[in-house]
Design a protein around this motif. Structure first.
Motif, PDB file in Angstrom:
ATOM      1  N   ARG A 121       0.822  -1.215   0.000  1.00  0.00           N
ATOM      2  CA  ARG A 121       0.000   0.000   0.000  1.00  0.00           C
ATOM      3  C   ARG A 121       0.857   1.267   0.000  1.00  0.00           C
ATOM      4  NH1 ARG A 121      -3.076   1.006   5.725  1.00  0.00           N
ATOM      5  NH2 ARG A 121      -1.255   1.082   7.088  1.00  0.00           N
ATOM      6  N   ARG A 122       2.102   1.139   0.452  1.00  0.00           N
ATOM      7  CA  ARG A 122       2.947   2.350   0.452  1.00  0.00           C
ATOM      8  C   ARG A 122       3.312   2.771  -0.979  1.00  0.00           C
ATOM      9  NH1 ARG A 122       7.627  -0.630   2.717  1.00  0.00           N
ATOM     10  NH2 ARG A 122       6.904   0.135   4.738  1.00  0.00           N
ATOM     11  N   HIS A 123       3.088   1.887  -1.943  1.00  0.00           N
ATOM     12  CA  HIS A 123       3.317   2.262  -3.349  1.00  0.00           C
ATOM     13  C   HIS A 123       2.153   3.094  -3.912  1.00  0.00           C
ATOM     14  CE1 HIS A 123       6.997  -0.005  -4.538  1.00  0.00           C
ATOM     15  NE2 HIS A 123       6.731  -0.637  -3.409  1.00  0.00           N
ATOM     16  N   VAL A 124       1.079   3.195  -3.156  1.00  0.00           N
ATOM     17  CA  VAL A 124      -0.085   3.958  -3.627  1.00  0.00           C
ATOM     18  C   VAL A 124      -0.034   5.340  -2.972  1.00  0.00           C
ATOM     19  CG1 VAL A 124      -2.603   3.991  -3.803  1.00  0.00           C
ATOM     20  CG2 VAL A 124      -1.371   1.799  -3.835  1.00  0.00           C
ATOM     21  N   LYS A 125       0.549   6.309  -3.676  1.00  0.00           N
ATOM     22  CA  LYS A 125       0.755   7.633  -3.058  1.00  0.00           C
ATOM     23  C   LYS A 125      -0.565   8.330  -2.791  1.00  0.00           C
ATOM     24  CE  LYS A 125       5.339   8.359  -4.984  1.00  0.00           C
ATOM     25  NZ  LYS A 125       5.837   8.706  -6.326  1.00  0.00           N
ATOM     26  N   THR A 126      -1.475   8.190  -3.727  1.00  0.00           N
ATOM     27  CA  THR A 126      -2.799   8.796  -3.567  1.00  0.00           C
ATOM     28  C   THR A 126      -3.847   7.677  -3.613  1.00  0.00           C
ATOM     29  OG1 THR A 126      -1.939  10.671  -4.849  1.00  0.00           O
ATOM     30  CG2 THR A 126      -4.327  10.601  -4.455  1.00  0.00           C
ATOM     31  N   PRO A 127      -4.293   7.234  -2.458  1.00  0.00           N
ATOM     32  CA  PRO A 127      -5.292   6.151  -2.477  1.00  0.00           C
ATOM     33  C   PRO A 127      -6.570   6.572  -3.204  1.00  0.00           C
ATOM     34  CG  PRO A 127      -4.352   6.412  -0.276  1.00  0.00           C
ATOM     35  CD  PRO A 127      -3.894   7.610  -1.087  1.00  0.00           C
ATOM     36  N   LEU A 128      -7.215   5.592  -3.809  1.00  0.00           N
ATOM     37  CA  LEU A 128      -8.514   5.841  -4.446  1.00  0.00           C
ATOM     38  C   LEU A 128      -9.513   6.287  -3.380  1.00  0.00           C
ATOM     39  CD1 LEU A 128      -8.935   2.590  -6.614  1.00  0.00           C
ATOM     40  CD2 LEU A 128      -8.355   4.887  -7.467  1.00  0.00           C
ATOM     41  N   LYS A 129     -10.411   7.178  -3.769  1.00  0.00           N
ATOM     42  CA  LYS A 129     -11.579   7.421  -2.915  1.00  0.00           C
ATOM     43  C   LYS A 129     -12.476   6.179  -3.018  1.00  0.00           C
ATOM     44  CE  LYS A 129     -11.903  12.436  -3.403  1.00  0.00           C
ATOM     45  NZ  LYS A 129     -12.719  13.555  -3.930  1.00  0.00           N
ATOM     46  N   PRO A 130     -12.750   5.519  -1.899  1.00  0.00           N
ATOM     47  CA  PRO A 130     -13.554   4.282  -1.977  1.00  0.00           C
ATOM     48  C   PRO A 130     -14.906   4.512  -2.650  1.00  0.00           C
ATOM     49  CG  PRO A 130     -12.616   4.551   0.224  1.00  0.00           C
ATOM     50  CD  PRO A 130     -12.330   5.834  -0.522  1.00  0.00           C
ATOM     51  N   GLU A 131     -15.460   5.706  -2.462  1.00  0.00           N
ATOM     52  CA  GLU A 131     -16.782   5.963  -3.070  1.00  0.00           C
ATOM     53  C   GLU A 131     -16.691   6.178  -4.583  1.00  0.00           C
ATOM     54  OE1 GLU A 131     -15.155   7.720  -0.820  1.00  0.00           O
ATOM     55  OE2 GLU A 131     -15.403   9.894  -1.085  1.00  0.00           O
ATOM     56  N   ASN A 132     -15.468   6.251  -5.107  1.00  0.00           N
ATOM     57  CA  ASN A 132     -15.281   6.325  -6.562  1.00  0.00           C
ATOM     58  C   ASN A 132     -15.044   4.951  -7.190  1.00  0.00           C
ATOM     59  OD1 ASN A 132     -15.622   9.044  -6.511  1.00  0.00           O
ATOM     60  ND2 ASN A 132     -13.575   9.565  -7.289  1.00  0.00           N
ATOM     61  N   VAL A 133     -15.240   3.899  -6.382  1.00  0.00           N
ATOM     62  CA  VAL A 133     -15.017   2.529  -6.870  1.00  0.00           C
ATOM     63  C   VAL A 133     -16.351   1.791  -6.966  1.00  0.00           C
ATOM     64  CG1 VAL A 133     -13.912   0.315  -6.393  1.00  0.00           C
ATOM     65  CG2 VAL A 133     -12.722   2.454  -5.794  1.00  0.00           C
ATOM     66  N   MET A 134     -16.571   1.173  -8.109  1.00  0.00           N
ATOM     67  CA  MET A 134     -17.741   0.318  -8.307  1.00  0.00           C
ATOM     68  C   MET A 134     -17.259  -1.073  -8.726  1.00  0.00           C
ATOM     69  SD  MET A 134     -20.998  -0.361  -8.666  1.00  0.00           S
ATOM     70  CE  MET A 134     -21.877   1.216  -8.648  1.00  0.00           C
ATOM     71  N   ILE A 135     -17.652  -2.076  -7.949  1.00  0.00           N
ATOM     72  CA  ILE A 135     -17.329  -3.456  -8.336  1.00  0.00           C
ATOM     73  C   ILE A 135     -18.521  -4.021  -9.103  1.00  0.00           C
ATOM     74  CG2 ILE A 135     -16.581  -5.733  -7.552  1.00  0.00           C
ATOM     75  CD1 ILE A 135     -15.622  -4.438  -4.951  1.00  0.00           C
ATOM     76  N   ALA A 136     -18.292  -4.411 -10.344  1.00  0.00           N
ATOM     77  CA  ALA A 136     -19.391  -4.896 -11.197  1.00  0.00           C
ATOM     78  C   ALA A 136     -19.226  -6.390 -11.427  1.00  0.00           C
ATOM     79  CB  ALA A 136     -19.381  -4.163 -12.533  1.00  0.00           C
ATOM     80  N   GLY A 137     -20.310  -7.126 -11.254  1.00  0.00           N
ATOM     81  CA  GLY A 137     -20.257  -8.578 -11.445  1.00  0.00           C
ATOM     82  C   GLY A 137     -19.888  -9.315 -10.177  1.00  0.00           C
ATOM     83  N   LEU A 138     -19.909  -8.595  -9.059  1.00  0.00           N
ATOM     84  CA  LEU A 138     -19.503  -9.191  -7.788  1.00  0.00           C
ATOM     85  C   LEU A 138     -20.435 -10.347  -7.400  1.00  0.00           C
ATOM     86  CD1 LEU A 138     -17.471  -8.858  -5.394  1.00  0.00           C
ATOM     87  CD2 LEU A 138     -19.210  -7.457  -4.268  1.00  0.00           C
ATOM     88  N   GLY A 139     -19.828 -11.449  -6.980  1.00  0.00           N
ATOM     89  CA  GLY A 139     -20.602 -12.590  -6.476  1.00  0.00           C
ATOM     90  C   GLY A 139     -20.629 -12.581  -4.959  1.00  0.00           C
ATOM     91  N   ALA A 140     -20.919 -13.708  -4.377  1.00  0.00           N
ATOM     92  CA  ALA A 140     -20.994 -13.830  -2.917  1.00  0.00           C
ATOM     93  C   ALA A 140     -19.644 -13.477  -2.286  1.00  0.00           C
ATOM     94  CB  ALA A 140     -21.383 -15.260  -2.539  1.00  0.00           C
ATOM     95  N   THR A 141     -19.679 -12.696  -1.218  1.00  0.00           N
ATOM     96  CA  THR A 141     -18.438 -12.278  -0.547  1.00  0.00           C
ATOM     97  C   THR A 141     -18.316 -12.971   0.811  1.00  0.00           C
ATOM     98  OG1 THR A 141     -19.658 -10.350   0.253  1.00  0.00           O
ATOM     99  CG2 THR A 141     -18.237 -10.027  -1.659  1.00  0.00           C
ATOM    100  N   LEU A 142     -17.072 -13.069   1.274  1.00  0.00           N
ATOM    101  CA  LEU A 142     -16.797 -13.593   2.616  1.00  0.00           C
ATOM    102  C   LEU A 142     -17.119 -12.500   3.642  1.00  0.00           C
ATOM    103  CD1 LEU A 142     -13.329 -15.160   1.721  1.00  0.00           C
ATOM    104  CD2 LEU A 142     -15.499 -16.382   2.060  1.00  0.00           C
ATOM    105  N   PRO A 143     -17.360 -12.878   4.898  1.00  0.00           N
ATOM    106  CA  PRO A 143     -17.672 -11.866   5.926  1.00  0.00           C
ATOM    107  C   PRO A 143     -16.626 -10.751   5.995  1.00  0.00           C
ATOM    108  CG  PRO A 143     -18.086 -14.069   6.783  1.00  0.00           C
ATOM    109  CD  PRO A 143     -17.472 -14.255   5.423  1.00  0.00           C
TER     110      PRO A 143
END
Lengths: 294, 294
Positions: free
Chosen positions: A147-169
């Motif tokens: 994660r230290r290679h990511v100087k400017t983290p993405l805004k989480p609200e700017n991320v959309m996961i499409a096609g997502l299936g069942a997730t783990l807890p």
């Protein structure tokens, strides 16, 4: 406007993130199947597999190799400072350096459409394959070395996961905590309206797309991990598999292309079993094999 | 002894024999997957598909195109007069000119191991796709336009069909009448002894091998007609499908290689659906497609 000379194409046959050397062949074949590039192109060297097991280093398989390759990808991108990036993987982790670069370039406002059956937000606590951690790293979470290679983290609200299936807890908890949106195939629908509404609501002007081929239904597209014909029955029991088809992914990408500026496209997790197995057999057949007696 | 400079490699992307343009892509990918040739190489030009249906000409789809391509293959072989031939198809009919040439060259004594779920002994009375007729033509039977290209027909007793599945009454009758031998996967066994015994009993000194990929179980090797993911359910009901796997075919060929001189190897019916479909999608994706706006 012409993009070609500002679009860098990165061929990145990384395999350690999924601990499977077949990704090398998959990346090369993906390159063969792609339209020829009219702009600059870089190939990231990856360590060749050996007879030894990939070492487990502080919770991550192949940590040192992955970090070295990550730096190489950063250097390749820095040499070009492209406006746009195409990444041909390789395992999912290949999009770490490119998407981190794009978010920096676009002032921390990059939108990301993560087309994937899995959210890729694990940490070494849950799993030792780094390809399952890449979106978490891009959001600024997970293992420090990555994660230290990511100087400017993405805004989480700017991320959309499409096609997502069942997730783990643990995955559901991450997505909830950070406010990452997701939609399954049914919610995306036939007109991509829900995704387009999200792009407009968020004001996404620059979008990077991660297309993990394992978002595809493995009974229709068999060049993914879950369609390995040599895997013993039950090998993938309990693991979420994809449920989209190639044409619905193409339609989704084509639809969002009309609404925002696509600046990144990564295609990952190509495991073309038939080609791998056939190629291996062809190399051993009389009249085809290259050996002293042929 | 070194074969390389006496082995001609023929790339023959013929599609009309199965009336399916996907064979063109299949042949090119087969070429990509094969070890590089160290000897001479010829590419047979095939007519490109058009929007019009391939014409049915006196009982055979694409008869004129197929006959023209057959002559071109004969001419290419005649230019080299090779001791040995590798053929990368294309539909099954690609082996007509090469195997006819080899039988002439080896004085009518050529043995043929036809690794195929189907016997390929149909005539225009039963079917209009010429790829289902090629072994019949090589034995001197079937449509006059095609069989007249076989100057020295194979001795039917020098032909062994390996991996044969259920046959139609007309096919069984042909095999019985001409005394063509066949074995299913179980009879071949793990040591190929039954096939080796046949080679020795027949005194086969020169052997050509036809490897139709559809001898493979389509649930394990999906780059064959019967694994087309877009085919409606039931499309192939009642049609015999393959039941072997790649390793058992490799073992069979490796076993016979120790007992006789392999002078011909044709690999046919490669239909790599995932690669075809993925390539088509990649060509349309933003940042990858080559269009005025990209």
């Amino acid at each position: 406007m012409s993009h070609s000379n500002r679009t860098l194409r990165l061929l990145f046959p990384q395999w350690q993130g999924g601990n499977n050397p077949a990704y090398i062949f998959g990346a090369k074949l993906l390159d063969y199947l792609s339209p020829a590039s009219t702009g600059p192109r870089e190939v990231i060297n990856v360590d060749a597999p050996t007879d030894d097991e990939l070492p487990l280093e502080n919770g991550i398989r192949g940590r040192q190799a992955l970090l070295r390759q990550l730096s190489d990808a950063e250097d390749a991108i820095a040499r070009h400072q492209p406006e746009r990036l195409v990444v041909l993987g390789g395992d999912c982790l290949v999009d770490l350096a490119p998407f981190a670069y794009l978010n920096e370039r676009y002032n921390g406002e990059l939108g990301v459409l993560w087309i994937d059956a899995h959210p890729d937000v694990m940490t070494p606590k849950e799993f030792d394959h780094a390809h399952a951690m890449v979106l978490g790293n891009l959001i600024g979470e997970g293992d420090d070395d990555f994660r230290r290679h990511v100087k400017t983290p993405l805004k989480p609200e700017n991320v959309m996961i499409a096609g997502l299936g069942a997730t783990l807890p643990s995955e559901s908890e991450f997505l909830d905590k950070h406010g990452v949106s997701s939609m399954g195939p049914a919610e995306i629908g036939d007109d991509s309206m829900a995704i387009i509404d999200w792009i407009e609501a968020r004001g996404i002007r620059h979008l990077a797309i991660h297309f993990d081929l394992d978002v595809l239904d493995p009974s229709h597209f068999r060049s993914v991990l879950f369609a390995d014909p040599t895997a013993p029955i039950g090998s993938f029991d309990g693991i979420t598999q994809g449920d989209m088809n190639l044409n619905s992914v193409l339609r989704l990408i084509t639809d969002v292309d009309t609404k925002t500026d696509i600046v990144g496209l990564g295609i990952t997790e190509h495991l073309p079993w038939d080609a791998i197995n056939l190629s291996s057999v062809l190399a051993k057949l009389p009249l085809l094999r290259s050996s002293p007696s042929a």
